[in-house]
Scaffold this active site. Sequence first.
Site, PDB file in Angstrom:
ATOM      1  N   HIS A  93      -8.838   3.864  -1.498  1.00 45.29           N
ATOM      2  CA  HIS A  93      -7.464   3.367  -1.377  1.00 45.29           C
ATOM      3  C   HIS A  93      -7.112   2.465  -2.555  1.00 45.29           C
ATOM      4  O   HIS A  93      -7.088   1.244  -2.430  1.00 45.29           O
ATOM      5  CB  HIS A  93      -7.332   2.630  -0.038  1.00 45.29           C
ATOM      6  N   LYS A 150      -9.753   5.927   4.019  1.00 44.99           N
ATOM      7  CA  LYS A 150     -11.063   5.473   4.486  1.00 44.99           C
ATOM      8  C   LYS A 150     -12.184   5.889   3.543  1.00 44.99           C
ATOM      9  O   LYS A 150     -13.048   5.091   3.224  1.00 44.99           O
ATOM     10  CB  LYS A 150     -11.327   6.026   5.901  1.00 44.99           C
ATOM     11  N   CYS A 189     -13.248   0.380   7.592  1.00 49.45           N
ATOM     12  CA  CYS A 189     -12.342  -0.077   6.531  1.00 49.45           C
ATOM     13  C   CYS A 189     -12.275   0.894   5.368  1.00 49.45           C
ATOM     14  O   CYS A 189     -13.282   1.505   5.007  1.00 49.45           O
ATOM     15  CB  CYS A 189     -12.823  -1.402   5.956  1.00 49.45           C
ATOM     16  N   SER A 190     -11.106   0.963   4.746  1.00 48.94           N
ATOM     17  CA  SER A 190     -11.014   1.604   3.445  1.00 48.94           C
ATOM     18  C   SER A 190     -11.662   0.644   2.453  1.00 48.94           C
ATOM     19  O   SER A 190     -11.725  -0.552   2.689  1.00 48.94           O
ATOM     20  CB  SER A 190      -9.555   1.855   3.073  1.00 48.94           C
ATOM     21  N   CYS A 242       0.824  -1.222   0.000  1.00 44.86           N
ATOM     22  CA  CYS A 242       0.000   0.000   0.000  1.00 44.86           C
ATOM     23  C   CYS A 242       0.852   1.264   0.000  1.00 44.86           C
ATOM     24  O   CYS A 242       0.322   2.371  -0.087  1.00 44.86           O
ATOM     25  CB  CYS A 242      -0.935  -0.001   1.195  1.00 44.86           C
TER      26      CYS A 242
END
Lengths: 178, 396
Positions: free
Chosen positions: B337, B333, B207-208, B83
């Site tokens: 992402h 978020k 969660c994203s 990421c």
Amino acid sequence: MAQTREQIEQMVNQWLKYVEELMKNEGLPIVPEEKTGDPLWVDVREMRLKYLIPVKRIKKFFDGLCEGKIYATRCPVKGIYYFPPQADCPACMDENLEWVEVKGEGEILTFTKINVKPLSFVHYPDYIVAIARMSEGFNVLCWLSTDKPDEVKPGMKVKLVVKRREPEGFFSYYLEPA
Amino acid sequence: MVNAAIVGVGHTKFGRATDKQLQELAWEAIKEALQDAGITQRDVQFVAVGNTGRWSSDPLPAVVISEYSDLCPAGSIRVEAACASGSAAVRAAYQTVASGQADIALAVGVEKMSESTNLQVVEMIGRAGNFFWEFEQFGLTFPGYYAMYATAYLHRYGAKEEDLAAIAVKNHYYADLNPHAHFHKRITIDDVMKSRYVAWPLKLFDCSPQTDGAAAVVIASEKIARKLTDTPVWIRTQAVATGTSNLSKRSNFLSLDSAVKAAEEAYKRAGVERDKAYKYFDVAEVHDCFTIAEILAYEDLGFVERGQGYALAREGETYKGGRIPVNLDGGLKAKGHPIGATGVSMAAELTKQLRQQNPPERQADIKRGWAIAHNIGGTGHYAYITIYTLDKPPTG
Ligand SMILES: CC(C)(COP(=O)(O)OP(=O)(O)OC[C@H]1O[C@@H](n2cnc3c(N)ncnc32)[C@H](O)[C@@H]1OP(=O)(O)O)[C@@H](O)C(=O)NCCC(=O)NCCS
Ligand SMILES: [Zn+2]
């Protein structure tokens, strides 16, 4: 939403059949996207991936599991434990590690319960994954099996045991309340 | 070392781009970045692409993007730091310029996650940690990895799931003000608390999402940057660190050691005092792939003392006008992402913040002209900390 592998295979096959039919009728594997209707080309090629992972140098670990034992490796010079077990001691630049059976006593450091599962795990009921600090000082991460999931918390005493993972039937290690 | 600055930025809408291929999406961001910098493809001497891939069909994204965008024959590389791949792309482009090997380099981040089904993507991300010992047998997911940090944190400091929710509420609020964001929906603590568990104690709104999107930044040497713009955004320094692949090898689950290490290094180089770090920066972008991750970031960056991060958002301290505004673009978020694009998106956002080009409701007050990006790959597997400044670095 525990689905069996058969159910998943069936769903996938149905979808592939639909695309095949479409390709025959329309001449192209193009389907509308569910929400937007955007045209999507469905990959005609498929690749099945199953890695072949060498375990020769840590085979003792798996032999141990078959006998109901769990092994770590330890550096005879510096006393460092390796779990997951490894064959090389990078601290000594050596490969003289010894196999030691773990005592199996530990304490939960943290845990979670996996509700949204990876595709290859959807056939299991929701599972608890925990990390425990063992009495030797290293940590173990694996599933925690318990009849009382509500009582699991950091600090809880646990033991490490060998069980078969069903439905596949391979030997694995689990934490359980002590 | 030559000084290097961002002189152009481009950013696509984040979301589900079921109407565009990877290279089409990348081009959209590249075109905007080149135009923003006032240059053409012929000026670009090196291209770094952050893309994690596997869910999308092309295994060599850098060349596919270069051809489509008419960037050949400039040299290129595709980089992977999970990421943090976007920050790794910024690093590759920055280092190429800083070492004097190019005057102008392009960093591109792009991800097309919607080319695979959700659960396949959950699987592919879950495999990214230690495949053999933590995924193959135990089926960890990314929400699951971070959930273990959340469990430990909540237990240790007596924080509540509602405190995690406060992060989501803040980031959804700012995403609603950002046209590029994945979600345009303000939410309440209650909405978060009512959402379903994904990996206990993390719920859907902690969660994203899985996102498609691209971002690009043009990085130029001091000599060129001066000619192209009056407001170059300098890369003051970038520090990186690596954490263990097995989560079981970590000594605690209250902090990401790699982030602490990288921040320490970056602060040392830039002369930032850790315990007063928030005073040095007008705005921060931090890696809030899950709500708990933003709280850990506050503490790992020294914005607040250990064990107190969970109160910051709730008390408004990380909103615009607070102690330090964090993720005024909606964060991972709620902005979304797209894995490899995120670090470049952070660079683009901080450039716009420092240039004061954002709409007033989500424009930080720029006083000192410093900003910080905290981009984490995996669960603290990779940590990339980048400091951007309006004033030119002293050396170089
Ligand atoms: C959390 C997650 C598993 C949810 O996926 P899912 O259960 O398949 O959910 P769906 O995609 O079916 O979405 C259902 C609804 O929730 C919304 N939604 C999905 N993810 C969301 C999120 N993270 N936050 C808020 N809403 C979300 C969708 O837009 C959809 O809304 P709609 O019905 O109005 O269209 C998925 O978003 C995910 O994998 N996130 C983590 C990504 C990740 O790990 N990144 C790396 C981090 S380091
Ligand atoms: Zn040794």
